[in-house]
Design a protein around this motif. Structure first.
Motif: not given
Length: 248
Positions: A14-30
């Motif tokens: 869950n931590l691996l999934l959370a970190s990787s997908t949240a990072f993608v979302s942050g990059v994409t949003n900004v």
């Protein structure tokens, strides 16, 4: 990260999934905010803007914002539909297909933005819609996989859940359970990596412009590879064992 169901997932997965997908979302949003002056990983602001345009009777803008909302909805719908259609055959295939679709669409954004984008309003609206669709795919997928524990594309609900979990952890009348502790770890991981992804997205977009969108699919590919690598290593080791036995 993708092979396990919500009932059998470990904290590490869950931590691996959370970190990787949240990072993608942050990059994409900004990156999307800098490129198009619009949020692309969540729709809360779009709902507010839709209400504003309804009051002002800006009909063309109303149509655009309704389409964007429906694109996020469509992404979430399709992702969940794929998972429930295929998970009885292969859980990995069911969980990986939405990510493959997201990779293809974000590559389209990278190629089009890097080579053909002329900053017209129509182009802007279409590209934003594509990215929003991708975020709907991703958010629905990680939410389904984690049983609603992880939502990687927006932080409003995360802060609400984190506040409740921290309150439960410190309240004198509640037990400090491992489940509550793990939820706090996961929510802090989403928050941290979303923020870190946002910083990286802004920094590298200023350096490389739309080429930043080539980087996002690479992160998603690592999610796919994480579950494939043990299988590949096992098959390779079997080949070597077979060849060795034949030589003997």
């Amino acid at each position: 990260m993708l092979r396990q169901s919500k009932e059998t997932r470990t904290l590490k997965e869950n931590l691996l999934l959370a970190s990787s997908t949240a990072f993608v979302s942050g990059v994409t949003n900004v990156a999307g905010m800098i490129a198009f002056l619009a949020f692309t990983s969540n729709i809360t602001g779009h709902v507010a803007n839709l209400a504003k345009h309804v009051v002002e009777q800006n009909w063309s803008e109303i149509v655009v914002f309704v389409i964007w909302l429906m694109m996020f909805f469509a992404g979430a719908f399709i992702s969940n539909f794929i998972v429930h259609s295929l998970e009885h055959k292969s859980r990995y295939r069911a969980h990986s297909i939405p990510i493959v679709i997201e990779i293809i669409l974000l590559l389209f954004v990278a190629i089009y933005g890097h080579n053909f984008y002329r900053e017209t309003e129509t182009e802007r609206e279409i590209v934003i819609g594509v990215i929003i669709f991708c975020m709907g795919l991703q958010n629905s997928l990680v939410s389904t996989i984690s049983g609603g524990l992880i939502k990687s594309t927006h932080l409003t609900g995360l802060f609400t859940d984190l506040g409740g979990d921290v309150s439960e952890w410190f309240h004198p009348n509640t037990a400090k359970t491992e489940t509550t502790r793990n939820k706090i770890y996961i929510r802090l991981t989403v928050l941290g990596f979303y923020f870190f992804g946002g910083i990286m997205g802004g920094f590298f977009f200023n350096l490389y412009d739309f080429a930043i969108f080539y980087f996002i699919p690479l992160i998603l590919l690592t999610i796919l590879y994480y579950d494939l690598s043990p299988v590949a290593l096992h098959k390779i080791s079997r080949v070597f064992r077979i060849d060795k036995s034949k030589s003997v």
